[in-house]
Design a protein around this motif. Structure first.
Motif, PDB file in Angstrom:
ATOM      1  N   MET A   1       0.842  -1.176   0.000  1.00 47.78           N
ATOM      2  CA  MET A   1       0.000   0.000   0.000  1.00 47.78           C
ATOM      3  C   MET A   1       0.892   1.246   0.000  1.00 47.78           C
ATOM      4  O   MET A   1       1.851   1.351   0.745  1.00 47.78           O
ATOM      5  CB  MET A   1      -0.899  -0.005   1.234  1.00 47.78           C
ATOM      6  CG  MET A   1      -1.831   1.175   1.284  1.00 47.78           C
ATOM      7  SD  MET A   1      -2.970   0.951   2.667  1.00 47.78           S
ATOM      8  CE  MET A   1      -3.316   2.639   2.991  1.00 47.78           C
ATOM      9  N   THR A   2       0.587   2.227  -0.808  1.00 50.61           N
ATOM     10  CA  THR A   2       1.348   3.458  -0.897  1.00 50.61           C
ATOM     11  C   THR A   2       0.810   4.459   0.111  1.00 50.61           C
ATOM     12  O   THR A   2      -0.391   4.654   0.232  1.00 50.61           O
ATOM     13  CB  THR A   2       1.227   4.054  -2.314  1.00 50.61           C
ATOM     14  OG1 THR A   2       1.656   3.078  -3.246  1.00 50.61           O
ATOM     15  CG2 THR A   2       2.072   5.283  -2.453  1.00 50.61           C
ATOM     16  N   THR A   3       1.724   5.086   0.840  1.00 51.30           N
ATOM     17  CA  THR A   3       1.327   6.108   1.797  1.00 51.30           C
ATOM     18  C   THR A   3       1.289   7.443   1.089  1.00 51.30           C
ATOM     19  O   THR A   3       2.260   7.838   0.450  1.00 51.30           O
ATOM     20  CB  THR A   3       2.323   6.157   2.978  1.00 51.30           C
ATOM     21  OG1 THR A   3       2.356   4.870   3.586  1.00 51.30           O
ATOM     22  CG2 THR A   3       1.919   7.189   3.989  1.00 51.30           C
ATOM     23  N   GLY A   4       0.199   8.153   1.225  1.00 48.18           N
ATOM     24  CA  GLY A   4       0.047   9.424   0.547  1.00 48.18           C
ATOM     25  C   GLY A   4       0.390  10.619   1.403  1.00 48.18           C
ATOM     26  O   GLY A   4       0.550  11.713   0.899  1.00 48.18           O
ATOM     27  N   VAL A   5       0.500  10.435   2.749  1.00 46.53           N
ATOM     28  CA  VAL A   5       0.835  11.536   3.650  1.00 46.53           C
ATOM     29  C   VAL A   5       2.009  11.094   4.522  1.00 46.53           C
ATOM     30  O   VAL A   5       1.929  10.095   5.215  1.00 46.53           O
ATOM     31  CB  VAL A   5      -0.366  11.926   4.539  1.00 46.53           C
ATOM     32  CG1 VAL A   5       0.017  13.054   5.493  1.00 46.53           C
ATOM     33  CG2 VAL A   5      -1.559  12.330   3.690  1.00 46.53           C
ATOM     34  N   VAL A   6       3.103  11.849   4.427  1.00 43.77           N
ATOM     35  CA  VAL A   6       4.277  11.593   5.257  1.00 43.77           C
ATOM     36  C   VAL A   6       4.727  12.911   5.866  1.00 43.77           C
ATOM     37  O   VAL A   6       4.414  13.977   5.333  1.00 43.77           O
ATOM     38  CB  VAL A   6       5.432  10.961   4.449  1.00 43.77           C
ATOM     39  CG1 VAL A   6       5.056   9.589   3.932  1.00 43.77           C
ATOM     40  CG2 VAL A   6       5.877  11.858   3.313  1.00 43.77           C
ATOM     41  N   TRP A   7       5.422  12.837   7.001  1.00 39.71           N
ATOM     42  CA  TRP A   7       5.923  14.077   7.575  1.00 39.71           C
ATOM     43  C   TRP A   7       7.204  13.843   8.327  1.00 39.71           C
ATOM     44  O   TRP A   7       7.546  12.729   8.702  1.00 39.71           O
ATOM     45  CB  TRP A   7       4.897  14.797   8.423  1.00 39.71           C
ATOM     46  CG  TRP A   7       4.315  14.058   9.593  1.00 39.71           C
ATOM     47  CD1 TRP A   7       4.812  13.983  10.856  1.00 39.71           C
ATOM     48  CD2 TRP A   7       3.100  13.327   9.595  1.00 39.71           C
ATOM     49  NE1 TRP A   7       3.983  13.258  11.639  1.00 39.71           N
ATOM     50  CE2 TRP A   7       2.920  12.841  10.891  1.00 39.71           C
ATOM     51  CE3 TRP A   7       2.152  13.045   8.620  1.00 39.71           C
ATOM     52  CZ2 TRP A   7       1.824  12.074  11.255  1.00 39.71           C
ATOM     53  CZ3 TRP A   7       1.062  12.289   8.979  1.00 39.71           C
ATOM     54  CH2 TRP A   7       0.901  11.811  10.275  1.00 39.71           C
ATOM     55  N   ASP A   8       7.883  14.971   8.546  1.00 38.05           N
ATOM     56  CA  ASP A   8       9.147  14.969   9.256  1.00 38.05           C
ATOM     57  C   ASP A   8       9.272  16.310   9.975  1.00 38.05           C
ATOM     58  O   ASP A   8       8.729  17.315   9.512  1.00 38.05           O
ATOM     59  CB  ASP A   8      10.302  14.779   8.273  1.00 38.05           C
ATOM     60  CG  ASP A   8      11.601  14.390   8.958  1.00 38.05           C
ATOM     61  OD1 ASP A   8      11.640  14.295  10.198  1.00 38.05           O
ATOM     62  OD2 ASP A   8      12.604  14.186   8.248  1.00 38.05           O
ATOM     63  N   GLY A   9       9.979  16.314  11.073  1.00 33.50           N
ATOM     64  CA  GLY A   9      10.139  17.523  11.872  1.00 33.50           C
ATOM     65  C   GLY A   9       9.358  17.383  13.166  1.00 33.50           C
ATOM     66  O   GLY A   9       8.377  16.647  13.235  1.00 33.50           O
ATOM     67  N   ALA A  10       9.787  18.090  14.187  1.00 34.97           N
ATOM     68  CA  ALA A  10       9.162  17.994  15.511  1.00 34.97           C
ATOM     69  C   ALA A  10       7.715  18.465  15.474  1.00 34.97           C
ATOM     70  O   ALA A  10       7.383  19.450  14.815  1.00 34.97           O
ATOM     71  CB  ALA A  10       9.958  18.807  16.525  1.00 34.97           C
ATOM     72  N   ALA A  11       6.871  17.769  16.210  1.00 32.31           N
ATOM     73  CA  ALA A  11       5.430  18.042  16.219  1.00 32.31           C
ATOM     74  C   ALA A  11       5.077  19.416  16.776  1.00 32.31           C
ATOM     75  O   ALA A  11       4.028  19.959  16.449  1.00 32.31           O
ATOM     76  CB  ALA A  11       4.700  16.962  17.019  1.00 32.31           C
ATOM     77  N   ASP A  12       5.954  20.008  17.599  1.00 34.95           N
ATOM     78  CA  ASP A  12       5.639  21.312  18.190  1.00 34.95           C
ATOM     79  C   ASP A  12       6.119  22.485  17.331  1.00 34.95           C
ATOM     80  O   ASP A  12       5.896  23.644  17.675  1.00 34.95           O
ATOM     81  CB  ASP A  12       6.224  21.423  19.595  1.00 34.95           C
ATOM     82  CG  ASP A  12       7.739  21.293  19.619  1.00 34.95           C
ATOM     83  OD1 ASP A  12       8.318  20.714  18.674  1.00 34.95           O
ATOM     84  OD2 ASP A  12       8.355  21.763  20.598  1.00 34.95           O
ATOM     85  N   LEU A  13       6.743  22.201  16.201  1.00 35.77           N
ATOM     86  CA  LEU A  13       7.185  23.254  15.288  1.00 35.77           C
ATOM     87  C   LEU A  13       6.023  23.737  14.424  1.00 35.77           C
ATOM     88  O   LEU A  13       5.033  23.010  14.239  1.00 35.77           O
ATOM     89  CB  LEU A  13       8.302  22.726  14.371  1.00 35.77           C
ATOM     90  CG  LEU A  13       9.635  22.422  15.031  1.00 35.77           C
ATOM     91  CD1 LEU A  13      10.571  21.748  14.033  1.00 35.77           C
ATOM     92  CD2 LEU A  13      10.264  23.692  15.590  1.00 35.77           C
ATOM     93  N   PRO A  14       6.120  24.951  13.872  1.00 35.50           N
ATOM     94  CA  PRO A  14       5.111  25.380  12.892  1.00 35.50           C
ATOM     95  C   PRO A  14       5.048  24.353  11.759  1.00 35.50           C
ATOM     96  O   PRO A  14       6.037  23.691  11.444  1.00 35.50           O
ATOM     97  CB  PRO A  14       5.654  26.715  12.386  1.00 35.50           C
ATOM     98  CG  PRO A  14       6.549  27.198  13.464  1.00 35.50           C
ATOM     99  CD  PRO A  14       7.141  25.966  14.088  1.00 35.50           C
ATOM    100  N   THR A  15       3.878  24.239  11.147  1.00 38.30           N
ATOM    101  CA  THR A  15       3.655  23.200  10.136  1.00 38.30           C
ATOM    102  C   THR A  15       3.500  23.801   8.750  1.00 38.30           C
ATOM    103  O   THR A  15       2.830  24.815   8.579  1.00 38.30           O
ATOM    104  CB  THR A  15       2.373  22.410  10.485  1.00 38.30           C
ATOM    105  OG1 THR A  15       2.546  21.812  11.766  1.00 38.30           O
ATOM    106  CG2 THR A  15       2.089  21.325   9.458  1.00 38.30           C
ATOM    107  N   VAL A  16       4.126  23.151   7.787  1.00 38.45           N
ATOM    108  CA  VAL A  16       3.872  23.457   6.385  1.00 38.45           C
ATOM    109  C   VAL A  16       3.319  22.178   5.763  1.00 38.45           C
ATOM    110  O   VAL A  16       3.928  21.113   5.842  1.00 38.45           O
ATOM    111  CB  VAL A  16       5.114  23.997   5.638  1.00 38.45           C
ATOM    112  CG1 VAL A  16       6.276  23.028   5.652  1.00 38.45           C
ATOM    113  CG2 VAL A  16       4.770  24.372   4.209  1.00 38.45           C
ATOM    114  N   LEU A  17       2.118  22.276   5.218  1.00 38.37           N
ATOM    115  CA  LEU A  17       1.406  21.150   4.618  1.00 38.37           C
ATOM    116  C   LEU A  17       1.455  21.322   3.107  1.00 38.37           C
ATOM    117  O   LEU A  17       0.835  22.234   2.562  1.00 38.37           O
ATOM    118  CB  LEU A  17      -0.037  21.111   5.120  1.00 38.37           C
ATOM    119  CG  LEU A  17      -0.985  20.081   4.540  1.00 38.37           C
ATOM    120  CD1 LEU A  17      -0.451  18.662   4.705  1.00 38.37           C
ATOM    121  CD2 LEU A  17      -2.356  20.209   5.185  1.00 38.37           C
TER     122      LEU A  17
END
Length: 165
Positions: A1-17
């Motif tokens: 199954m291909t993952t369509g949403v991945v992320w990196d960086g600390a959870a408490d940092l500002p987010t860029v989606l």
């Protein structure tokens, strides 16, 4: 199954989606050009052509604890399904950064700043590339500086008023 949403960086940092329009290829990971940003932001990459990826981004935007603040979204072009998700969740968004906008194009997400970077390209630049990452990083830095100026400005004015009395 291909993952369509991945992320990196600390959870408490500002987010860029980032909403990547490219069809899935290769491993589900953050593109190399965007990894340097993870020391200052949580970068969430949504390959919305992957089945259920957009629904997952929609769900995450609806969860007040899913992302650090502020949340900035990045889109390439004007994918109506992505813009619909952003309009539904405008509350937690600070800005939408639109990459390589067509001249005269207008994107509207009520209550959210819209910033355009780059210019129309034929063929369009890949959102995964170094130049797009640099353009978006510059726009995010400018948004941060604007927010800092707005937060500091009234205090400076108040300090001047207090010392003038």
């Amino acid at each position: 199954m291909t993952t369509g949403v991945v992320w990196d960086g600390a959870a408490d940092l500002p987010t860029v989606l980032v909403f990547d329009p490219a069809p899935p290829s290769g491993p589900a990971e953050l593109p190399p050009a965007w990894r340097a940003l993870t020391d200052r932001r949580q970068v969430v990459w949504c390959r919305f052509a992957v089945d259920r990826a957009l629904a997952e981004a929609d769900r995450l935007l609806g969860d007040p604890d899913a992302f650090g603040r502020p949340i900035d979204a990045v889109v390439h072009g004007d994918p109506s399904d992505v813009l619909d998700v952003l309009r539904r969740h405008a509350g937690p968004l600070r800005a939408v950064v639109v990459v390589d906008a067509e001249p005269g194009a207008v994107w509207e997400v009520p209550g959210v700043r819209v910033v355009t970077v780059g210019r129309s390209h034929t063929p369009p630049r890949a959102i995964t590339g170094d130049a797009v990452s640099a353009d978006v990083t510059g726009a995010l830095d400018a948004l941060d500086a604007d927010d800092l100026g707005e937060a500091v400005g009234p205090e400076r004015q108040q300090e001047r008023t207090d010392t003038d009395e």
